[in-house]
Design a protein around this motif. Structure first.
Motif, mmCIF file in Angstrom:
data_model
loop_
_atom_site.group_PDB
_atom_site.id
_atom_site.type_symbol
_atom_site.label_atom_id
_atom_site.label_comp_id
_atom_site.label_asym_id
_atom_site.label_seq_id
_atom_site.Cartn_x
_atom_site.Cartn_y
_atom_site.Cartn_z
ATOM 1 N N SER A 169 -20.919 -19.582 -49.632
ATOM 2 C CA SER A 169 -20.696 -19.357 -48.219
ATOM 3 C C SER A 169 -19.498 -18.433 -48.005
ATOM 4 C CB SER A 169 -20.445 -20.702 -47.530
ATOM 5 O OG SER A 169 -19.884 -20.515 -46.269
ATOM 6 N N PHE A 170 -19.674 -17.449 -47.120
ATOM 7 C CA PHE A 170 -18.550 -16.587 -46.764
ATOM 8 C C PHE A 170 -17.432 -17.423 -46.160
ATOM 9 C CE2 PHE A 170 -16.228 -13.794 -43.819
ATOM 10 C CZ PHE A 170 -15.748 -12.871 -44.729
ATOM 11 N N ALA A 171 -17.797 -18.466 -45.417
ATOM 12 C CA ALA A 171 -16.807 -19.360 -44.802
ATOM 13 C C ALA A 171 -15.959 -20.065 -45.851
ATOM 14 C CB ALA A 171 -17.502 -20.400 -43.924
ATOM 15 N N ARG A 172 -16.478 -20.190 -47.045
ATOM 16 C CA ARG A 172 -15.727 -20.825 -48.135
ATOM 17 C C ARG A 172 -14.699 -19.878 -48.749
ATOM 18 N NH1 ARG A 172 -18.416 -23.059 -53.679
ATOM 19 N NH2 ARG A 172 -16.470 -23.596 -54.702
ATOM 20 N N VAL A 173 -15.032 -18.605 -48.861
ATOM 21 C CA VAL A 173 -14.105 -17.655 -49.491
ATOM 22 C C VAL A 173 -13.120 -17.046 -48.494
ATOM 23 C CG1 VAL A 173 -15.620 -17.094 -51.428
ATOM 24 C CG2 VAL A 173 -15.722 -15.699 -49.375
ATOM 25 N N TYR A 174 -13.509 -16.987 -47.227
ATOM 26 C CA TYR A 174 -12.657 -16.375 -46.212
ATOM 27 C C TYR A 174 -11.262 -17.017 -46.144
ATOM 28 C CZ TYR A 174 -11.273 -14.519 -41.635
ATOM 29 O OH TYR A 174 -10.598 -13.921 -40.609
ATOM 30 N N PRO A 175 -11.148 -18.358 -46.115
ATOM 31 C CA PRO A 175 -9.802 -18.954 -46.084
ATOM 32 C C PRO A 175 -8.980 -18.616 -47.338
ATOM 33 C CG PRO A 175 -11.458 -20.608 -45.564
ATOM 34 C CD PRO A 175 -12.189 -19.381 -46.008
ATOM 35 N N LEU A 176 -9.657 -18.416 -48.453
ATOM 36 C CA LEU A 176 -8.951 -18.034 -49.680
ATOM 37 C C LEU A 176 -8.401 -16.617 -49.551
ATOM 38 C CD1 LEU A 176 -11.475 -19.510 -52.284
ATOM 39 C CD2 LEU A 176 -9.360 -20.552 -51.429
ATOM 40 N N ALA B 293 -18.960 -11.001 -34.394
ATOM 41 C CA ALA B 293 -19.980 -11.170 -35.434
ATOM 42 C C ALA B 293 -19.375 -11.779 -36.700
ATOM 43 C CB ALA B 293 -20.643 -9.835 -35.747
ATOM 44 N N LEU B 294 -18.146 -11.394 -37.005
ATOM 45 C CA LEU B 294 -17.458 -11.973 -38.163
ATOM 46 C C LEU B 294 -17.238 -13.465 -37.940
ATOM 47 C CD1 LEU B 294 -16.118 -11.496 -40.907
ATOM 48 C CD2 LEU B 294 -14.026 -10.867 -39.695
ATOM 49 N N ALA B 295 -16.775 -13.826 -36.759
ATOM 50 C CA ALA B 295 -16.561 -15.242 -36.430
ATOM 51 C C ALA B 295 -17.871 -16.020 -36.489
ATOM 52 C CB ALA B 295 -15.923 -15.367 -35.051
ATOM 53 N N GLU B 296 -18.942 -15.411 -36.039
ATOM 54 C CA GLU B 296 -20.252 -16.080 -36.073
ATOM 55 C C GLU B 296 -20.719 -16.298 -37.512
ATOM 56 O OE1 GLU B 296 -24.862 -15.261 -34.781
ATOM 57 O OE2 GLU B 296 -23.280 -14.373 -33.566
ATOM 58 N N ALA B 297 -20.544 -15.309 -38.363
ATOM 59 C CA ALA B 297 -20.940 -15.446 -39.771
ATOM 60 C C ALA B 297 -20.159 -16.575 -40.439
ATOM 61 C CB ALA B 297 -20.720 -14.130 -40.514
ATOM 62 N N ILE B 298 -18.900 -16.702 -40.083
ATOM 63 C CA ILE B 298 -18.068 -17.776 -40.635
ATOM 64 C C ILE B 298 -18.543 -19.126 -40.098
ATOM 65 C CG2 ILE B 298 -15.737 -18.755 -40.673
ATOM 66 C CD1 ILE B 298 -14.769 -15.734 -40.577
ATOM 67 N N ALA B 299 -18.771 -19.213 -38.808
ATOM 68 C CA ALA B 299 -19.200 -20.472 -38.182
ATOM 69 C C ALA B 299 -20.551 -20.937 -38.723
ATOM 70 C CB ALA B 299 -19.264 -20.316 -36.665
ATOM 71 N N ARG B 300 -21.443 -20.010 -38.990
ATOM 72 C CA ARG B 300 -22.776 -20.365 -39.492
ATOM 73 C C ARG B 300 -22.778 -20.625 -40.996
ATOM 74 N NH1 ARG B 300 -27.071 -16.091 -37.772
ATOM 75 N NH2 ARG B 300 -25.860 -15.115 -39.376
ATOM 76 N N ARG C 80 -26.457 -13.159 -47.537
ATOM 77 C CA ARG C 80 -26.875 -12.942 -46.148
ATOM 78 C C ARG C 80 -25.805 -12.174 -45.378
ATOM 79 N NH1 ARG C 80 -30.730 -11.484 -44.106
ATOM 80 N NH2 ARG C 80 -31.727 -12.673 -45.721
ATOM 81 N N PHE C 81 -24.522 -12.457 -45.674
ATOM 82 C CA PHE C 81 -23.416 -11.772 -45.006
ATOM 83 C C PHE C 81 -23.541 -10.258 -45.169
ATOM 84 C CE2 PHE C 81 -19.058 -10.010 -45.137
ATOM 85 C CZ PHE C 81 -18.602 -10.393 -43.886
ATOM 86 N N PHE C 82 -23.807 -9.820 -46.398
ATOM 87 C CA PHE C 82 -23.934 -8.382 -46.628
ATOM 88 C C PHE C 82 -25.288 -7.848 -46.168
ATOM 89 C CE2 PHE C 82 -20.227 -9.123 -49.337
ATOM 90 C CZ PHE C 82 -19.439 -8.065 -48.933
ATOM 91 N N ALA C 83 -26.347 -8.667 -46.267
ATOM 92 C CA ALA C 83 -27.665 -8.228 -45.799
ATOM 93 C C ALA C 83 -27.667 -8.015 -44.282
ATOM 94 C CB ALA C 83 -28.730 -9.245 -46.197
ATOM 95 N N ASP C 84 -26.936 -8.882 -43.562
ATOM 96 C CA ASP C 84 -26.886 -8.800 -42.104
ATOM 97 C C ASP C 84 -25.806 -7.845 -41.594
ATOM 98 O OD1 ASP C 84 -28.911 -10.645 -42.020
ATOM 99 O OD2 ASP C 84 -27.639 -12.335 -41.429
ATOM 100 N N ALA C 85 -24.988 -7.331 -42.475
ATOM 101 C CA ALA C 85 -23.895 -6.441 -42.060
ATOM 102 C C ALA C 85 -24.470 -5.231 -41.333
ATOM 103 C CB ALA C 85 -23.081 -5.995 -43.274
ATOM 104 N N PRO C 86 -23.838 -4.849 -40.232
ATOM 105 C CA PRO C 86 -24.318 -3.691 -39.475
ATOM 106 C C PRO C 86 -24.428 -2.421 -40.321
ATOM 107 C CG PRO C 86 -22.769 -4.924 -38.163
ATOM 108 C CD PRO C 86 -22.743 -5.526 -39.542
#
Length: 117
Positions: free
Chosen positions: A10-17, A46-53, A59-65
């Motif tokens: 999860s991106f939400a897992r690495v983001y705080p690191l 969109a960044l906040a949404e990716a983290i929340a989800r 998926r983070f990179f696949a959905d990147a604009p």
């Protein structure tokens, strides 16, 4: 490297690191977000949404604009491997992000990190 387990992290897992790493070196979350947004094309919402989800890195990179056209200018070694030589496109994007986070933490100027942008 298809199916590598980091892809499902999860991106939400690495983001705080990432935040911890840059703040420990006197940089800010805003600077971190700026480089993530530069690389991926996400905006703050969109960044906040990716983290929340709890979006996976895959998926983070696949959905990147859109990957920044200057991303190929990111060079150097991360985890003992030259980022420009990584063959798997997803792994290369993940390592690009890792490299940018390292550059922020090392105190490089933002214009240099953003490859002159």
């Amino acid at each position: 490297m298809a199916g590598h387990r980091i892809f499902q992290m999860s991106f939400a897992r690495v983001y705080p690191l990432y935040i911890e790493k840059v703040e420990k070196k006197g940089r800010t979350k805003a600077e971190l977000d700026q480089v993530i947004e530069w690389l991926t094309g996400y905006d703050d919402a969109a960044l906040a949404e990716a983290i929340a989800r709890e979006t996976t890195l895959e998926r983070f990179f696949a959905d990147a604009p859109g990957l920044n056209p200057n991303a190929s200018l990111i060079t150097g070694v991360i985890c003992g491997v030259r980022v420009e030589e990584i063959e798997d496109p997803l792994m290369q994007k993940i390592r690009y992000l890792d490299k940018l986070v390292d550059e922020v933490a090392r105190g490089k100027k933002m214009t240099s990190i953003l490859r002159g942008a």
